[in-house]
Design an enzyme around this catalytic site. Structure first.
Site, PDB file in Angstrom:
ATOM      1  N   TYR A  36       0.837  -1.219   0.000  1.00  0.00           N
ATOM      2  CA  TYR A  36       0.000   0.000   0.000  1.00  0.00           C
ATOM      3  C   TYR A  36       0.868   1.264   0.000  1.00  0.00           C
ATOM      4  O   TYR A  36       0.346   2.367  -0.182  1.00  0.00           O
ATOM      5  CB  TYR A  36      -0.942   0.066   1.211  1.00  0.00           C
ATOM      6  CG  TYR A  36      -1.845  -1.128   1.418  1.00  0.00           C
ATOM      7  CD1 TYR A  36      -2.092  -2.042   0.399  1.00  0.00           C
ATOM      8  CD2 TYR A  36      -2.467  -1.340   2.636  1.00  0.00           C
ATOM      9  CE1 TYR A  36      -2.911  -3.140   0.607  1.00  0.00           C
ATOM     10  CE2 TYR A  36      -3.288  -2.432   2.841  1.00  0.00           C
ATOM     11  CZ  TYR A  36      -3.492  -3.336   1.822  1.00  0.00           C
ATOM     12  OH  TYR A  36      -4.304  -4.431   2.044  1.00  0.00           O
ATOM     13  N   HIS A  92       1.128 -11.768   2.712  1.00  0.00           N
ATOM     14  CA  HIS A  92       0.044 -11.105   1.977  1.00  0.00           C
ATOM     15  C   HIS A  92      -0.681 -12.071   1.030  1.00  0.00           C
ATOM     16  O   HIS A  92      -1.899 -12.060   0.925  1.00  0.00           O
ATOM     17  CB  HIS A  92       0.604  -9.910   1.202  1.00  0.00           C
ATOM     18  CG  HIS A  92      -0.427  -8.878   0.863  1.00  0.00           C
ATOM     19  ND1 HIS A  92      -0.187  -7.531   0.934  1.00  0.00           N
ATOM     20  CD2 HIS A  92      -1.711  -8.987   0.464  1.00  0.00           C
ATOM     21  CE1 HIS A  92      -1.277  -6.868   0.584  1.00  0.00           C
ATOM     22  NE2 HIS A  92      -2.223  -7.730   0.286  1.00  0.00           N
TER      23      HIS A  92
END
Ligand SMILES: NC(=O)c1ccc[n+]([C@@H]2O[C@H](COP(=O)([O-])OP(=O)(O)OC[C@H]3O[C@@H](n4cnc5c(N)ncnc54)[C@H](OP(=O)(O)O)[C@@H]3O)[C@@H](O)[C@H]2O)c1
Length: 251
Positions: A36, A92
């Site tokens: 991000y 992730h």
């Protein structure tokens, strides 16, 4: 791990203000990720908020090209966050450099060293979850998956319930589209709440931990207030029965 009922998704937030506001409103679980590109922003928001660090659950995620350099990459994340430890460190996705026999023991070493409190996974399918348990001898501290009215991976919910770990729902507002889904809008009208609050209440009723992303004070507060909403069995069934769509975030 005891996760707070409501977390804050931070993907797309590039300003510390909403992070600080969220903490001051009562959010105690903050979800970021290396990919991000906002760990420093999240860290700045945490530093500004007048809340004890120990009262927060801070989660970040190692991206798929970092899973063969777990210790170094985690140290870089902590540096960006300005923290000494994260509460949840996620894999992730089980892709790219992910090798369960290398990545998971490296994460366990970090846990033993106190650099992370718990090991979590994201986008893991049942086979990946079983492999995790085989390698580390226990289930993950959490599995974070896409879960919302239009995408309901009930197999992952059943696994989480069976092994007694929290399921964290990402994109719990269908990426901001729940206001266009008829049964969700109907449930919201019956309870005089917004469709976003109906979606969050539906997830909470299942024991799932949603992490809606919100940036305005109004959205942040509304999503927190939805914790107080109790839906009826008929409301839950109406949303459970929705046609499933494709994932918003496929592989
Ligand atoms: N593990 C993974 O692979 C993965 C993948 C995707 C996402 N995630 C995580 O999940 C988090 C949430 O998912 P998401 O960002 O995809 O989507 P989401 O939370 O389903 O939806 C976010 C959108 O809904 C809007 N919104 C928030 N609260 C609202 C309200 N009360 N009323 C009306 N609109 C509202 C937001 O607008 P404003 O910003 O204007 O408030 C934003 O446009 C991410 O931030 C990230 O932390 C994880």
């Amino acid at each position: 791990m005891e996760l707070p009922e409501r977390g804050l998704g931070t993907m797309g937030i590039d300003d510390p203000d909403p992070i600080e506001t969220a903490i001051e409103l009562g959010y105690r679980h903050l979800d970021t990720a290396q990919i991000y590109d906002n760990e420093a922003v999240v860290g700045e928001g945490i530093a500004r908020a007048a809340v004890d660090r120990d009262d927060l659950v801070v989660a970040t995620k190692l991206w798929i090209d970092q899973l063969d350099r777990v210790a170094e990459s985690t140290a870089e994340s902590l540096e960006r966050l300005g923290l000494e430890c994260v509460d949840l460190l996620y894999v992730h996705r089980p892709k790219g450099a992910y090798d369960p026999d290398q990545t998971l023991p490296a994460l366990a070493d970090l846990q033993d060293a106190g650099v992370i409190d718990a090991i979590a996974v994201s986008n893991f399918e049942l086979a990946d979850l079983e492999r995790f348990i085989d390698v580390l001898g226990e289930p993950p501290a959490a599995n974070q998956v896409e879960y919302h009215p239009l995408f309901q991976p009930t197999d992952r919910l059943a696994h989480a319930r069976k092994h007694d770990y929290p399921l964290v729902a990402y994109s719990p507002l269908s990426g901001g589209r729940v206001g266009t889904i008829e049964p969700v809008v109907d449930v919201a009208k019956r309870h005089a709440i917004t469709p976003e609050q109906a979606s969050l209440a539906w997830l909470t009723a299942k024991g799932i931990h949603p992490i809606p992303k919100a940036s305005s004070h109004g959205h942040l507060a509304a999503n927190l207030e939805a914790i107080e909403v109790t839906l009826e069995a008929a409301d839950l069934e109406a949303i459970d029965g929705l046609e499933r769509e494709r994932e918003l975030f496929p592989e």
